[in-house]
Design a protein around this motif. Structure first.
Motif, PDB file in Angstrom:
ATOM      1  N   PHE A 148       8.592   5.778   3.854  1.00 21.01           N
ATOM      2  CA  PHE A 148       7.803   5.943   2.633  1.00 21.01           C
ATOM      3  C   PHE A 148       7.876   7.370   2.100  1.00 21.01           C
ATOM      4  CE2 PHE A 148       4.587   2.277   3.563  1.00 21.01           C
ATOM      5  CZ  PHE A 148       5.630   1.380   3.501  1.00 21.01           C
ATOM      6  N   ALA A 149       8.398   8.298   2.890  1.00 20.27           N
ATOM      7  CA  ALA A 149       8.485   9.687   2.434  1.00 20.27           C
ATOM      8  C   ALA A 149       9.334   9.810   1.181  1.00 20.27           C
ATOM      9  CB  ALA A 149       9.062  10.569   3.546  1.00 20.27           C
ATOM     10  N   GLU A 150      10.291   8.893   1.024  1.00 20.31           N
ATOM     11  CA  GLU A 150      11.159   8.927  -0.155  1.00 20.31           C
ATOM     12  C   GLU A 150      10.586   8.101  -1.299  1.00 20.31           C
ATOM     13  OE1 GLU A 150      15.784   7.861  -1.427  1.00 20.31           O
ATOM     14  OE2 GLU A 150      15.199   7.967   0.684  1.00 20.31           O
ATOM     15  N   SER A 151      10.121   6.893  -1.000  1.00 22.42           N
ATOM     16  CA  SER A 151       9.640   6.012  -2.065  1.00 22.42           C
ATOM     17  C   SER A 151       8.237   6.374  -2.543  1.00 22.42           C
ATOM     18  CB  SER A 151       9.656   4.553  -1.589  1.00 22.42           C
ATOM     19  OG  SER A 151       8.927   4.406  -0.382  1.00 22.42           O
ATOM     20  N   ALA A 152       7.460   7.044  -1.707  1.00 23.25           N
ATOM     21  CA  ALA A 152       6.102   7.459  -2.078  1.00 23.25           C
ATOM     22  C   ALA A 152       5.957   8.947  -1.765  1.00 23.25           C
ATOM     23  CB  ALA A 152       5.064   6.639  -1.323  1.00 23.25           C
ATOM     24  N   ALA A 153       6.723   9.758  -2.487  1.00 22.10           N
ATOM     25  CA  ALA A 153       6.850  11.184  -2.168  1.00 22.10           C
ATOM     26  C   ALA A 153       5.538  11.953  -2.256  1.00 22.10           C
ATOM     27  CB  ALA A 153       7.887  11.825  -3.094  1.00 22.10           C
ATOM     28  N   LEU A 169      -0.133   4.260  -2.994  1.00 21.74           N
ATOM     29  CA  LEU A 169       0.919   3.693  -2.160  1.00 21.74           C
ATOM     30  C   LEU A 169       1.376   2.344  -2.687  1.00 21.74           C
ATOM     31  CD1 LEU A 169       2.606   3.885   0.467  1.00 21.74           C
ATOM     32  CD2 LEU A 169       0.723   2.710   1.621  1.00 21.74           C
ATOM     33  N   GLU A 170       0.445   1.481  -3.031  1.00 26.67           N
ATOM     34  CA  GLU A 170       0.810   0.162  -3.557  1.00 26.67           C
ATOM     35  C   GLU A 170       1.696   0.294  -4.792  1.00 26.67           C
ATOM     36  OE1 GLU A 170      -2.659  -3.030  -2.602  1.00 26.67           O
ATOM     37  OE2 GLU A 170      -3.126  -1.535  -4.126  1.00 26.67           O
ATOM     38  N   SER A 171       1.326   1.208  -5.673  1.00 26.25           N
ATOM     39  CA  SER A 171       2.097   1.401  -6.898  1.00 26.25           C
ATOM     40  C   SER A 171       3.487   1.951  -6.598  1.00 26.25           C
ATOM     41  CB  SER A 171       1.339   2.357  -7.827  1.00 26.25           C
ATOM     42  OG  SER A 171       2.108   2.678  -8.954  1.00 26.25           O
ATOM     43  N   VAL A 219       1.988  -3.935   8.469  1.00 24.15           N
ATOM     44  CA  VAL A 219       1.058  -2.825   8.269  1.00 24.15           C
ATOM     45  C   VAL A 219       1.750  -1.726   7.470  1.00 24.15           C
ATOM     46  CG1 VAL A 219      -0.345  -1.057   9.393  1.00 24.15           C
ATOM     47  CG2 VAL A 219      -0.153  -3.331  10.422  1.00 24.15           C
ATOM     48  N   ILE A 220       1.173  -1.373   6.329  1.00 23.81           N
ATOM     49  CA  ILE A 220       1.761  -0.314   5.508  1.00 23.81           C
ATOM     50  C   ILE A 220       0.935   0.962   5.565  1.00 23.81           C
ATOM     51  CG2 ILE A 220       2.898  -1.934   3.962  1.00 23.81           C
ATOM     52  CD1 ILE A 220       0.716  -1.397   1.902  1.00 23.81           C
ATOM     53  N   GLU A 221      -0.276   0.886   6.114  1.00 29.01           N
ATOM     54  CA  GLU A 221      -1.086   2.092   6.300  1.00 29.01           C
ATOM     55  C   GLU A 221      -2.013   1.883   7.491  1.00 29.01           C
ATOM     56  OE1 GLU A 221      -4.386   4.981   4.068  1.00 29.01           O
ATOM     57  OE2 GLU A 221      -3.343   3.427   2.924  1.00 29.01           O
ATOM     58  N   PHE A 222      -2.133   2.922   8.320  1.00 27.39           N
ATOM     59  CA  PHE A 222      -3.031   2.909   9.471  1.00 27.39           C
ATOM     60  C   PHE A 222      -3.914   4.143   9.375  1.00 27.39           C
ATOM     61  CE2 PHE A 222      -3.272   3.966  14.250  1.00 27.39           C
ATOM     62  CZ  PHE A 222      -4.514   3.373  14.372  1.00 27.39           C
TER      63      PHE A 222
END
Length: 242
Positions: A148-153, A169-171, A219-222
């Motif tokens: 996600f570091a690239e897609s959600a910088a 994050l969802e967006s 799981v996308i966020e913990f």
């Protein structure tokens, strides 16, 4: 078999197929779902892949397993859909938020397990200190898959994200949260937690572990939310049927 997106990992294709059968009523509440062995043979995959598919459904509260018996569609899956705030109360607009850390790090063992990543994988972490006008504080550490570091910088930006981290994050990744699971426990505060929350040693804290799952149970966020003693951590009201 129904047509399933071939771009998905095989275990997600299996779990999605089973979920669609359940939603269509082809597998009714209380019905036994195919076993790991049957799924492995039908989909030509290894047993661990089939097991992972069933686990994704268990994570969503759609099926439950009984030792020595099998895995069954739950009687009332709607119970998993408690009407709670979608993005949680931790970062309401009336709270001040200080971002203490935003970085890519080697994921702790427990974090990689929760995110379904191999041990040693990189993860994105955001550590924030939140405070209200009443003086109530909480320390929140969030972890995300390293990809996600690239897609959600903006997760790596040490600034508060408008609307909250999960909404951003969802967006950014184009995946919505289908359900959230929370666990609550208590333990002694770590040295880092005592320092940020201004606690003496020793001090007990209330800890919430919060996992946000997409529609496939991934799981996308913990989050780990640490509440100091002396303040109400959270409050919920429930309407009951008469």
């Amino acid at each position: 078999m129904a047509e399933i997106d071939e771009g998905l990992p095989k275990y997600l294709r299996i779990s999605r197929y089973l979920r669609e059968q359940i939603e269509r009523g082809e597998l009714a509440p209380g019905a036994e779902v195919p076993s790991e062995r049957e799924l492995a043979a039908r989909w030509k995959v290894a047993r661990p892949t089939a097991a992972k598919a069933l686990n994704a459904l268990r994570q969503q509260g759609i099926v439950e397993s009984h030792r020595g018996s099998g895995t069954y569609v739950v009687d009332r899956p709607a119970l998993m859909r408690e009407r709670a705030p979608r993005y949680g109360p931790s970062f309401a607009e009336d709270r001040s938020v200080t971002v203490l850390e935003a970085a890519v790090v080697a994921g702790p063992s427990e974090v990689n397990d929760v995110l379904g990543l191999p041990q040693g994988s990189a993860v994105v972490t955001r550590k924030r200190l939140s405070a209200s006008d009443s003086g109530a504080m909480e320390l929140v550490i969030s972890w995300f898959p390293g990809g996600f570091a690239e897609s959600a910088a903006l997760l790596l930006d040490a600034k508060r994200l408008p609307g909250g981290t999960l909404r951003y994050l969802e967006s950014a990744i184009g995946r919505s949260v289908a359900f959230v699971r929370e666990r609550v426990g208590a333990r002694l505060a770590t040295a880092d937690e005592r320092r940020h929350l201004g606690l003496s040693r020793p001090a007990a804290v209330l800890v919430r572990h919060r996992t946000a799952h997409d529609v496939d149970g991934v799981v996308i966020e913990f989050d780990e939310v640490v509440h100091p003693p002396g303040h109400w951590a959270f409050q919920r009201e429930y309407y009951t049927r008469s």
